[in-house]
Design a protein around this motif. Structure first.
Motif, PDB file in Angstrom:
ATOM      1  N   CYS A 180       0.848  -1.186   0.000  1.00  0.00           N
ATOM      2  CA  CYS A 180       0.000   0.000   0.000  1.00  0.00           C
ATOM      3  C   CYS A 180       0.891   1.247   0.000  1.00  0.00           C
ATOM      4  N   ALA A 182       1.402   3.399   2.300  1.00  0.00           N
ATOM      5  CA  ALA A 182       2.171   3.550   3.541  1.00  0.00           C
ATOM      6  C   ALA A 182       3.355   2.587   3.597  1.00  0.00           C
ATOM      7  N   CYS A 183       3.285   1.454   2.887  1.00  0.00           N
ATOM      8  CA  CYS A 183       4.438   0.545   2.796  1.00  0.00           C
ATOM      9  C   CYS A 183       5.620   1.269   2.160  1.00  0.00           C
ATOM     10  N   CYS A 250       3.872  -3.071   8.022  1.00  0.00           N
ATOM     11  CA  CYS A 250       3.135  -1.825   7.731  1.00  0.00           C
ATOM     12  C   CYS A 250       1.938  -1.706   8.682  1.00  0.00           C
ATOM     13  N   CYS A 253      -1.513  -1.874   6.334  1.00  0.00           N
ATOM     14  CA  CYS A 253      -1.952  -3.074   5.610  1.00  0.00           C
ATOM     15  C   CYS A 253      -1.299  -4.355   6.104  1.00  0.00           C
TER      16      CYS A 253
HETATM   17 ZN    ZN Z   1       1.111  -1.083   3.678  1.00  0.00          ZN
END
Ligand code: ZN
Length: 255
Positions: A180, A182-183, A250, A253
């Motif tokens: 995702c 944010a990863c 993360c 996710c």
């Molecule tokens: Zn993520």
């Protein structure tokens, strides 16, 4: 009757003419057109990225577009937000953009939301979406949009531009094994540089928005998306690619 003739009947003569040049593209053809006509696309933010993205998607025949932005058109927007004209000044961007799309292609049903794309709004509308384009201009919104796309397992086409630099990526969150936003970027909202402070050249943001439309069309047409962050340098007009992977730790996710 042949299968292809059968399928062509789902488009009337005007539509066959309107979409004739993209129907000729082998990788797209009638199946792609059918997929577009039944697709629902959410566009978060109605500024410089969304201007070309929304125009191309409506022009291509996306069945339904949801536009969300709580901002109004200002004089300092017009150098890059090419969907707007001088007589749109002061009007809600979502409404002005929806009007332009309506004039371009009556096949597209366009709904304008003069609102912030917060978690509530996204939870209400994402379940209907085929794909979401993040055309916002700040990290806080990007994180909220990403978390919602993770919750609802929807593909996210992310774009950003500042000064002479652009970034572009698809996070295909239909597969929980994929990374995702944010990863790749972490969870922070720091270091936010608004166009109002750092500036941006119109064609840089326009190029990224245009390619968000291309990637969205590819997602809708069923093409597999590579986990690649594309970085555009407008000074040298060149691209760099960085492959990314899911971060199992993360916070958004991960397990
Ligand atoms: Zn993520």
């Amino acid at each position: 009757m042949s299968d292809s003739t059968d399928r062509q009947r789902t488009l009337d003569d005007q539509q066959l003419l309107r979409y004739s040049r993209q129907l000729l593209v082998e990788e797209f053809d009638l199946d792609g057109q059918q997929a577009l006509s039944t697709a629902t696309v959410i566009i978060v933010g109605c500024g410089g990225l969304a201007s070309p993205a929304a125009l191309y998607l409506a022009g291509a025949g996306v069945g339904r577009l949801l536009l969300v932005d709580d901002d109004r058109v200002e004089l300092s927007n017009l150098h890059r937000q090419i969907a707007f004209h001088g007589d749109d000044l002061g009007e809600a961007k979502a409404v002005a953009l929806a009007r332009r799309l309506g004039a371009l292609n009556p096949d597209s049903r366009v709904d304008a939301f003069v609102a912030r794309a917060d978690a509530d709004w996204l939870d209400r509308h994402l379940p209907d979406a085929t794909v979401l384009l993040d055309c916002s201009d700040n990290f806080a919104t990007r994180q909220i949009v990403n978390a919602a796309c993770v919750r609802h397992a929807k593909p996210l086409v992310s774009g950003a531009a500042i000064r002479m630099d652009g970034q572009l990526a698809v996070f295909d969150l239909r597969d929980p094994g994929n990374a995702c936003y944010a990863c790749v970027y972490g969870e922070g909202t720091d270091g936010d540089l608004a166009c109002s402070e750092a500036g941006v050249l119109g064609p840089v943001v326009g190029a990224i928005g245009t390619l968000q439309a291309l990637l969205a069309i590819q997602v809708i047409a069923g093409q597999e998306m590579a986990p690649v962050l594309r970085l555009f340098d407008g000074r040298t007009v060149s691209w760099r690619e960085i492959r990314f992977r899911k971060d199992s730790r993360c916070a958004v996710c991960g397990g």
